[in-house]
Scaffold this active site. Structure first.
Site, PDB file in Angstrom:
ATOM      1  N   SER A 113      27.811 -95.291  86.478  1.00 53.40           N
ATOM      2  CA  SER A 113      27.451 -94.501  85.310  1.00 53.40           C
ATOM      3  C   SER A 113      28.621 -94.338  84.357  1.00 53.40           C
ATOM      4  O   SER A 113      28.587 -93.509  83.470  1.00 53.40           O
ATOM      5  CB  SER A 113      26.991 -93.109  85.762  1.00 53.40           C
ATOM      6  OG  SER A 113      28.021 -92.470  86.481  1.00 53.40           O
ATOM      7  N   CYS A 114      29.658 -95.136  84.500  1.00 56.12           N
ATOM      8  CA  CYS A 114      30.874 -94.905  83.726  1.00 56.12           C
ATOM      9  C   CYS A 114      30.794 -95.443  82.319  1.00 56.12           C
ATOM     10  O   CYS A 114      31.627 -95.119  81.489  1.00 56.12           O
ATOM     11  CB  CYS A 114      32.074 -95.525  84.436  1.00 56.12           C
ATOM     12  SG  CYS A 114      32.024 -97.320  84.514  1.00 56.12           S
ATOM     13  N   GLY A 115      29.856 -96.334  82.014  1.00 53.11           N
ATOM     14  CA  GLY A 115      29.782 -96.901  80.691  1.00 53.11           C
ATOM     15  C   GLY A 115      30.702 -98.082  80.495  1.00 53.11           C
ATOM     16  O   GLY A 115      30.842 -98.606  79.392  1.00 53.11           O
TER      17      GLY A 115
END
Length: 271
Positions: A113-115
């Site tokens: 989910s860090c992008g």
């Protein structure tokens, strides 16, 4: 499927330890579910999150991933609940962005989910961020006002004590929008997506997070175009470095009685 995608009530038993008194009690807990993200019909990632405000999440996630630059570049979002408790979030990009989504899906190396997923080298991950330009001015009183008001915008947090919140605040500290999720990255993605959908310019205020400040949250804030990030807990070294390099004002360990200005390269915080 539950009618409320945010929380459920579980029967639990209170066990008296230092204090006597066992009891059977209901306890509200946040829903955590796998959310499979598809882009243009291709599998892209599987996140763990709270399946609420999914259109906002889709917009914020797509912006952080570089799939879109504006809300109108998202043609459609479909959220489908599965019988096993999971969800599928289908993102359909505008024609001019479809090839970008396809290429990212093909080359993606990991799921997080860090992008920053899909980066194929450390150099790419640490590439310079866009430099922010801002004339925003925020006082310490405004930060204190936002901190004091945050709990009023955390209904799921009050009910469960187990989720993060991300809030967008006007320069005077008034909270304009807030989103919650079991994941701090997801909460910020939802907030950024909500700002895009509402046509609110992130450059006109600051973001307040009920989380520690990792570099991913700094990068999401910068890519959204917001000039000031305030977090409840401490930053990592990389978060501070990335914020300084991008011209982002970063305030951490924010409490009602004090806060730590980690960096403020553009003098956003006014005495």
């Amino acid at each position: 499927m539950p009618t409320d995608p945010r929380s459920i009530s579980l029967p639990v038993r209170r066990l008296g330890l230092a204090q006597a008194g066992d009891a059977d009690l209901p306890r509200t807990v946040p829903i955590e579910a796998p959310i499979a993200i598809e882009v243009g019909g291709f599998g892209y990632a599987v996140m763990m999150g709270t399946p609420a405000d999914l259109e906002d999440y889709a917009l914020g996630f797509a912006l952080a991933e570089g799939l879109i630059e504006r809300a109108d570049q998202m043609a459609a979002v479909d959220a489908v609940a599965l019988e096993n408790g999971g969800w599928v979030l289908r993102l359909w990009l505008a024609p001019e962005r479809a090839s970008i989504g396809l290429e990212r899906a093909r080359t993606r190396l990991g799921e997080s989910s860090c992008g920053l997923c899909g980066m194929d080298s450390i150099e790419a991950v640490l590439a310079p961020l866009p430099r922010l330009a801002t004339s925003l001015a925020v006082t310490r009183e405004a930060i204190a006002h936002a901190l004091h008001a945050l709990s009023d915008h955390q209904p799921l947090g009050r009910a469960t004590g187990a989720v993060h919140a991300a809030a967008f605040c006007a320069p005077d500290g008034a909270i304009v929008l807030a989103r919650e999720d079991v994941g701090r990255h997801n909460a910020l993605d939802k907030l950024v997506g909500a700002l895009l959908r509402e046509g609110i310019d992130p450059a006109g205020g600051f973001i307040l997070l009920s989380a520690r400040c990792s570099y991913e949250l700094v990068e999401k804030t910068v890519r959204a175009g917001c000039p000031l990030l305030v977090t409840i807990s401490a930053p990592t070294s990389l978060a501070a470095q990335r914020a300084e390099g991008a011209g982002l004002a970063l305030v951490s360990l924010a409490r009602r009685d004090s806060a730590l200005v980690v960096c403020d390269p553009q003098k956003v915080i006014k005495a």
